[in-house]
Design an enzyme around this catalytic site. Structure first.
Site, PDB file in Angstrom:
ATOM      1  N   SER A  45      41.846  33.626  51.530  1.00  0.00           N
ATOM      2  CA  SER A  45      40.571  34.278  53.112  1.00  0.00           C
ATOM      3  C   SER A  45      41.815  33.254  53.500  1.00  0.00           C
ATOM      4  O   SER A  45      41.562  32.929  54.752  1.00  0.00           O
ATOM      5  CB  SER A  45      39.991  33.972  52.815  1.00  0.00           C
ATOM      6  OG  SER A  45      39.434  32.299  51.754  1.00  0.00           O
ATOM      7  N   ASP A  83      44.552  33.401  43.924  1.00  0.00           N
ATOM      8  CA  ASP A  83      44.378  33.886  44.434  1.00  0.00           C
ATOM      9  C   ASP A  83      45.941  34.780  44.397  1.00  0.00           C
ATOM     10  O   ASP A  83      46.657  34.297  44.795  1.00  0.00           O
ATOM     11  CB  ASP A  83      44.028  34.503  45.825  1.00  0.00           C
ATOM     12  CG  ASP A  83      42.250  35.693  45.633  1.00  0.00           C
ATOM     13  OD1 ASP A  83      42.580  36.300  45.216  1.00  0.00           O
ATOM     14  OD2 ASP A  83      42.364  35.469  46.756  1.00  0.00           O
ATOM     15  N   GLU A 115      42.780  41.731  43.004  1.00  0.00           N
ATOM     16  CA  GLU A 115      42.011  43.142  43.538  1.00  0.00           C
ATOM     17  C   GLU A 115      42.122  44.503  43.042  1.00  0.00           C
ATOM     18  O   GLU A 115      43.888  45.091  43.255  1.00  0.00           O
ATOM     19  CB  GLU A 115      42.064  43.517  45.001  1.00  0.00           C
ATOM     20  CG  GLU A 115      41.467  41.595  46.341  1.00  0.00           C
ATOM     21  CD  GLU A 115      42.032  41.736  47.584  1.00  0.00           C
ATOM     22  OE1 GLU A 115      42.388  43.423  47.585  1.00  0.00           O
ATOM     23  OE2 GLU A 115      41.428  41.002  48.225  1.00  0.00           O
ATOM     24  N   GLU A 182      32.235  42.276  45.500  1.00  0.00           N
ATOM     25  CA  GLU A 182      32.319  41.999  46.850  1.00  0.00           C
ATOM     26  C   GLU A 182      31.696  42.410  48.038  1.00  0.00           C
ATOM     27  O   GLU A 182      32.167  44.282  47.483  1.00  0.00           O
ATOM     28  CB  GLU A 182      33.194  41.644  47.451  1.00  0.00           C
ATOM     29  CG  GLU A 182      33.705  40.633  49.200  1.00  0.00           C
ATOM     30  CD  GLU A 182      34.931  40.239  49.830  1.00  0.00           C
ATOM     31  OE1 GLU A 182      35.694  40.211  48.829  1.00  0.00           O
ATOM     32  OE2 GLU A 182      34.345  40.256  50.899  1.00  0.00           O
TER      33      GLU A 182
HETATM   34  O1  KIV Z   1      40.039  34.866  49.278  1.00  0.00           O
HETATM   35  C1  KIV Z   1      38.713  35.033  49.169  1.00  0.00           C
HETATM   36  O2  KIV Z   1      37.875  33.895  49.481  1.00  0.00           O
HETATM   37  C2  KIV Z   1      37.982  35.657  48.119  1.00  0.00           C
HETATM   38  C3  KIV Z   1      36.923  35.721  48.143  1.00  0.00           C
HETATM   39  C4  KIV Z   1      36.255  35.801  49.209  1.00  0.00           C
HETATM   40  C5  KIV Z   1      35.665  36.471  46.867  1.00  0.00           C
HETATM   41  O3  KIV Z   1      38.975  36.403  47.727  1.00  0.00           O
END
Ligand code: KIV
Length: 275
Positions: A45, A83, A115, A182
């Site tokens: 994000s 991530d 994911e 999510e």
């Molecule tokens: O990238 C992110 O912030 C996320 C969250 C919304 C879980 O994957």
């Protein structure tokens, strides 16, 4: 006490809700650490809330490593999850392993997040087998925004709900230590949470999940490009920041800032030699 995969697993058993916030920089990481939040996610994000992209697709490994390393310097006891960006793990399990390793070695992550459910089973297993904890992410998976035709609530039909349940089982079987749900309908998230032995972390998925995560700019009211239904503003920092910027501008223009309190002195005898 340092939060670890073991303490997080115990929290599920003890019904002690897990707290998670996203973070992208050192000074915010320090505040989150001091607040006692148990886990931090350097989410992709980052692409939207820090880098100004429309979605997460353009985020690179270099972006993630750069921000993860900064966050890691602000944390001590908080468990750091980073991530894996788009196309850093979808191409092959080999690529996934190399990139997960980079997030651990260069980003100083404690775990990586990726994911997907059934389709990512072998990838999760390969990374876990290398000794890297994996947090899975199912339901609305923003990296598939184009395939999904937009950001949509997941698992609303009977078929979609069954698929989501299979995804949840698959990531647990593959060895994920935690899974983010999510935008999953609350009752379905509750069912999945009861079905799994690993903790579920909800975002837009109701209170029955084992923990919750929010993007910190969302919960502080700092980001209003879009505001999903699940976001609660715990503060209005965005408005406070804007007011402070306006006040600063006014004082600079009026000469009210800086004052005596904000300047450094030089001895008169030194000045006399210069003039
Ligand atoms: O990238 C992110 O912030 C996320 C969250 C919304 C879980 O994957």
């Amino acid at each position: 006490m340092k939060n670890t995969v073991t303490t997080l697993r115990n929290q599920k058993r003890e019904k002690n809700k897990i707290t998670m916030l996203t973070c992208y920089d050192y000074s915010t990481a320090k505040l989150i650490e001091e607040a006692g939040i148990e886990t931090v996610l350097v989410g992709d994000s980052l692409g939207q809330v820090v880098l100004g992209y429309e979605n997460t697709i353009s985020v690179t490994m270099e972006d993630m490593i750069h921000h993860a390393a900064a966050v890691s310097r602000g944390l001590q006891n908080t468990f750091l999850i980073v991530d894996m960006p788009f196309m850093s793990y979808q191409t092959s399990d080999y690529d996934a392993l190399i990139n997960a390793g980079r997030l651990m070695k260069e980003g100083h992550a404690n775990a990586v997040k990726l994911e997907g459910g059934v389709t990512r089973k072998s990838t999760i297993k390969a990374i876990v087998d290398a000794g890297i904890p994996v947090c899975a992410h199912i339901g609305l998976t923003p990296q598939s925004v184009h395939a999904m035709g937009g950001f949509k609530v997941a698992g609303k039909t009977e078929e979609a709900a069954h698929r989501l349940i299979e995804d949840a089982k698959a990531v647990e079987e593959a060895g994920a230590f935690m899974v983010v749900l999510e935008c999953v309908p609350a009752k379905l998230a509750e069912y999945i949470t009861g079905m799994l032995s690993i903790p579920t972390i909800g975002i837009g998925s109701g209170a029955a999940c084992d923990g919750q995560v929010l993007v910190y700019q969302d919960m502080l009211g700092m980001f209003d490009d879009f505001s999903p239904k699940f976001v609660k503003h715990f503060s209005d920092i965005g408005k406070q920041m804007k007011n402070a910027f306006i006040e600063y501008s006014k004082e600079v223009k009026e000469g009210a800032f800086p004052t005596e309190a904000h300047i450094y002195q030089i001895k008169d005898e030194v000045l006399e030699k210069i003039y």
